[in-house]
Scaffold this motif. Structure first.
Motif, mmCIF file in Angstrom:
data_model
loop_
_atom_site.group_PDB
_atom_site.id
_atom_site.type_symbol
_atom_site.label_atom_id
_atom_site.label_comp_id
_atom_site.label_asym_id
_atom_site.label_seq_id
_atom_site.Cartn_x
_atom_site.Cartn_y
_atom_site.Cartn_z
ATOM 1 N N GLY A 1 0.837 -1.196 0.000
ATOM 2 C CA GLY A 1 0.000 0.000 0.000
ATOM 3 C C GLY A 1 0.868 1.240 0.000
ATOM 4 N N LEU A 2 0.443 2.242 -0.766
ATOM 5 C CA LEU A 2 1.160 3.517 -0.782
ATOM 6 C C LEU A 2 0.183 4.641 -0.462
ATOM 7 N N GLN A 3 0.692 5.707 0.111
ATOM 8 C CA GLN A 3 -0.167 6.874 0.303
ATOM 9 C C GLN A 3 0.589 8.148 -0.023
ATOM 10 N N ILE A 4 -0.177 9.135 -0.475
ATOM 11 C CA ILE A 4 0.366 10.452 -0.801
ATOM 12 C C ILE A 4 -0.003 11.368 0.352
ATOM 13 N N GLY A 5 0.957 11.647 1.225
ATOM 14 C CA GLY A 5 0.691 12.482 2.386
ATOM 15 C C GLY A 5 0.968 13.946 2.103
ATOM 16 N N ALA A 6 0.790 14.786 3.135
ATOM 17 C CA ALA A 6 0.965 16.218 2.971
ATOM 18 C C ALA A 6 2.395 16.561 2.576
ATOM 19 N N ASP A 7 3.370 15.848 3.122
ATOM 20 C CA ASP A 7 4.764 16.173 2.830
ATOM 21 C C ASP A 7 5.629 14.931 2.661
ATOM 22 N N GLU A 8 4.985 13.797 2.370
ATOM 23 C CA GLU A 8 5.756 12.563 2.204
ATOM 24 C C GLU A 8 4.950 11.537 1.413
ATOM 25 N N LEU A 9 5.675 10.576 0.845
ATOM 26 C CA LEU A 9 5.060 9.374 0.292
ATOM 27 C C LEU A 9 5.396 8.238 1.251
ATOM 28 N N VAL A 10 4.483 7.296 1.415
ATOM 29 C CA VAL A 10 4.692 6.192 2.348
ATOM 30 C C VAL A 10 4.358 4.892 1.626
ATOM 31 N N GLY B 1 -4.090 -0.904 -7.954
ATOM 32 C CA GLY B 1 -5.333 -0.167 -7.749
ATOM 33 C C GLY B 1 -5.087 1.191 -7.130
ATOM 34 N N VAL B 2 -6.072 2.061 -7.284
ATOM 35 C CA VAL B 2 -6.042 3.383 -6.651
ATOM 36 C C VAL B 2 -7.362 3.556 -5.932
ATOM 37 N N ASP B 3 -7.308 4.126 -4.746
ATOM 38 C CA ASP B 3 -8.529 4.385 -3.990
ATOM 39 C C ASP B 3 -8.325 5.682 -3.210
ATOM 40 N N THR B 4 -9.378 6.172 -2.593
ATOM 41 C CA THR B 4 -9.182 7.367 -1.780
ATOM 42 C C THR B 4 -8.428 6.990 -0.510
ATOM 43 N N ASP B 5 -7.610 7.917 -0.034
ATOM 44 C CA ASP B 5 -6.866 7.625 1.204
ATOM 45 C C ASP B 5 -7.822 7.370 2.365
ATOM 46 N N ALA B 6 -8.986 8.021 2.321
ATOM 47 C CA ALA B 6 -9.957 7.832 3.411
ATOM 48 C C ALA B 6 -10.544 6.417 3.390
ATOM 49 N N ASN B 7 -10.874 5.914 2.203
ATOM 50 C CA ASN B 7 -11.396 4.544 2.121
ATOM 51 C C ASN B 7 -10.370 3.538 2.624
ATOM 52 N N LEU B 8 -9.097 3.753 2.252
ATOM 53 C CA LEU B 8 -8.056 2.816 2.691
ATOM 54 C C LEU B 8 -7.815 2.942 4.197
ATOM 55 N N ALA B 9 -7.896 4.156 4.718
ATOM 56 C CA ALA B 9 -7.666 4.341 6.153
ATOM 57 C C ALA B 9 -8.754 3.658 6.971
ATOM 58 N N VAL B 10 -10.013 3.725 6.506
ATOM 59 C CA VAL B 10 -11.058 3.077 7.297
ATOM 60 C C VAL B 10 -10.952 1.557 7.185
ATOM 61 N N LEU B 11 -10.434 1.077 6.062
ATOM 62 C CA LEU B 11 -10.179 -0.366 5.971
ATOM 63 C C LEU B 11 -9.113 -0.781 6.980
ATOM 64 N N ALA B 12 -8.075 0.046 7.118
ATOM 65 C CA ALA B 12 -7.036 -0.239 8.126
ATOM 66 C C ALA B 12 -7.629 -0.204 9.534
ATOM 67 N N GLU B 13 -8.512 0.776 9.788
ATOM 68 C CA GLU B 13 -9.169 0.828 11.109
ATOM 69 C C GLU B 13 -9.985 -0.436 11.358
ATOM 70 N N GLN B 14 -10.732 -0.840 10.341
ATOM 71 C CA GLN B 14 -11.600 -2.013 10.479
ATOM 72 C C GLN B 14 -10.798 -3.259 10.818
ATOM 73 N N ARG B 15 -9.566 -3.318 10.293
ATOM 74 C CA ARG B 15 -8.754 -4.512 10.492
ATOM 75 C C ARG B 15 -7.790 -4.395 11.658
ATOM 76 N N HIS B 16 -7.120 -3.245 11.747
ATOM 77 C CA HIS B 16 -5.998 -3.142 12.680
ATOM 78 C C HIS B 16 -6.188 -2.098 13.769
ATOM 79 N N ALA C 1 -1.784 5.138 8.067
ATOM 80 C CA ALA C 1 -3.003 4.338 8.078
ATOM 81 C C ALA C 1 -3.481 4.007 6.670
ATOM 82 N N SER C 2 -3.414 4.979 5.760
ATOM 83 C CA SER C 2 -3.910 4.719 4.402
ATOM 84 C C SER C 2 -3.038 3.698 3.680
ATOM 85 N N ALA C 3 -1.717 3.813 3.855
ATOM 86 C CA ALA C 3 -0.830 2.835 3.214
ATOM 87 C C ALA C 3 -1.061 1.438 3.787
#
Lengths: 406, 406
Positions: A91-100, A196-211, A385-387
């Protein structure tokens, strides 16, 4: 109570086996170590079915026998746990000042978390795509060098994402009509797995749901904090995407017609009032005087230090941001009645000073008594969380009971 | 694209038969007249399974052979249609100035629609409960007198409804903590069928999903118009209830802090700006001067006549209400990205003058271009949509493949 479901589907024996494989994997994930008999007793599947599925899953290295037995009535049983070590999701995310980038295996073990400083808000979309691909390639090389097979890669973007993995609009990045998934596939030379590409919010809530601290909650919202603010919505156990995949844009619900201008072109949106840029400028009037703020971590550190020292203007500024945050969350509470709204990013970092005011505003603006019981809490997942959710999403087909290609 | 589902369930042959029964009923509902071979070809079920299920469903009078054959290649086939005439569902709704009861059979045929003038906003909850029970008894007597079995009864309420069918709060009715389902069961002397309570908005969107102009749409919202304003939300094919069943309260999202007082105790809620009472007072300044308006139909008729005659103050007032309506719908569009928002009640009656301004406001306030493609349309179901949805809901278990008690 009524329910409306997706149309009923005819079921055949192949579907039944896939569904039951998912049931077995889920039971072991939640209850390992456990025996074949435990699985049969708790899932309602008969022992012969469980035995056949477990044999297959061990063969494909999705389960393993731990070799341990437990003292129990009757003869000792061979215990099972998730294996899945040969398979990884990225998983990758585009943050405010970094890529993860984050990699996890099917057992949920985090294999790597790498960050790269990158100012996506001021970079051209093509540069960002190339930087993402370079980071992905390094992670793929590491994971495959360990003998693992990559099953998929998912990128979280702060903006609208369409069904093809394109980004029609991402105000926080200045993007419009960027075919990100296609560009990444090309840059990665069509790897043999899903990109795949998804919104960071959708991926973050998936992480919450799991972890996360509220894992398994069927009515859960994650509100991202960063240059963009958006909600990942789980309601009735389902991720809500909407008709075109554009659900969750609470960041651009206008809260104050006289508020500050927003990157979307309107005024007084939740994102313009509570995004990390707005918070830094509100609380640290000297920040970003020479142009856009592109490095937020030190600024958030400064705000935390001032707040801890009891600096009154800082506390007043954070309380004001908290009230706006509570106003935005009340819209979610009135519409969706989640059991908990978890806030991430800078909202989590500044939670001790934001959430008291936010909770009071939430209670005042929600119709149901005590905000319908909706809790407002800081995420415990940190800033990746999104990554993490993207890596988890990349493993979804296996978890749904489909076997990886042999 | 990721998906989060409710936990996978172990499947056994009994579940498979129930699910496949639902598949057959749904296929016949959508495609009648059709043959056993048609059902097998389109659902993927094998012919022996279809034949066995159809025999059982004919035996229970849920299907019937129409006796017709169609010209086609091969030998003529016996055609099937829904029967279901022996079974009825009842729905009731509490409107602004009336109670309504609707009965439908399993085939979707409306058996009766009765209205009784009743000012629920000024009545005590106990009076309203007794009036509902009296109306229900009359409808039950009629339906059972025709030789039908009532399978269930569902009442739609403009307010919050909990999992037990109680009403913790209904500002438009002045209700707080009314155990409505329990009271109705007692008043009906524990009839041998389900007595349920749901929000009028949830029932209205169920009616839209089944009988409306956008039937079958998986991302659909119905916004009720009346003394209360609330949304029934279908997203990804699922009705959204929220953690405690309080989802859909867009009527109490505050839009204008300087707006008029709302029945909920706050100011400037969507309901206070666009509810039928607000519209009548805004457009007809002479209405309700002696107290609350309790009979809205003649007032709406007067407004329609003025608007048709091109009365400028009326048109300006309606455009203003339309802008508030569009503002409220933009919150739904940003959060849920529905394909269509259907408005009922007085919004539908005044649609020609409300919707143009509302659509412009919706487009201006939604992040996704062209409001994400979200359409805003008037319901075609008239003023008994919630009662119709209640009657439909009462038949849900049969449609899900469970056979009625013999």
């Amino acid at each position: 109570m009524i329910s409306i479901h997706t149309p009923p589907q005819a079921t055949d024996l192949g579907d039944v086996r896939v569904a039951n494989r998912a049931v077995v994997l889920r039971h072991v994930r939640l209850h390992a170590p456990c025996s074949r008999a435990d699985i049969a007793a708790h899932t309602g599947l008969n022992k012969a079915t469980v035995s056949s599925l477990v044999t297959e899953l061990i063969d494909r290295r999705l389960l393993r026998e731990t070799g341990l037995t437990e003292n129990r009535v009757g003869r000792p049983a061979t215990m099972l746990a998730l294996d899945g070590a040969p398979y990884a999701g990225l998983g990758l995310q585009i943050g405010a000042d970094e890529l993860v980038v984050v990699a996890v295996d099917v057992g949920g073990n985090r294999l790597l978390t790498w960050r790269r400083a990158f100012a996506a808000a001021t970079a051209a979309p093509g540069q960002t795509g190339q930087a993402l691909a370079a980071l992905a390639r390094r992670a793929i090389n590491r994971v495959t060098g360990q003998g693992r097979t990559v099953l998929g890669l998912t990128v979280g973007v702060p903006g609208l994402v369409d069904a093809d993995g394109g980004v029609p609009l991402a105000p926080a990045l200045g993007w419009r009509d960027v075919p990100l998934a296609a560009e990444l596939r090309r840059a990665l030379r069509d790897p043999g797995f899903t990109v795949g590409v998804d919104t960071d919010a959708n991926l973050a809530v998936l992480a919450e749901q799991r972890h996360g601290a509220y894992a398994g909650n069927a009515d859960l919202v994650h509100l991202t904090g960063g240059v963009a603010v958006a909600a990942g919505l789980v309601s009735g156990g389902q991720l809500l995407r909407g008709g075109r995949g554009f659900a969750g844009e609470v960041g651009h619900v206008p809260l104050d017609p006289a508020g500050p201008p927003c990157a979307c072109g309107r005024r007084g949106c939740l994102a313009a009032l509570t995004g990390v840029d707005a918070v830094v400028r509100r609380v640290l009037p000297d920040a970003g005087q020479g142009g856009p703020v592109t490095d937020y971590l030190p600024e958030i550190d400064r705000i935390q230090a001032l707040a801890r020292a009891g600096d009154d203007p800082t506390l007043a500024g954070l309380a004001e941001v908290g009230r706006h945050l509570g106003h935005g969350v009340s819209v979610l509470a009135n519409l969706l009645d989640p059991q908990v709204v978890v806030v991430g990013g800078h909202f989590a970092a500044l939670a001790p000073w934001l959430l008291p005011a936010a909770r009071a505003e939430l209670a005042a603006r929600t119709l149901a008594p005590q905000a319908g019981g909706c809790r407002l809490e800081a995420s415990t997942l940190g800033s990746a969380a999104s990554a993490l959710g993207g890596a988890t999403a990349a493993l979804a087909t296996v978890e749904a009971g489909r076997l990886p290609a042999a």
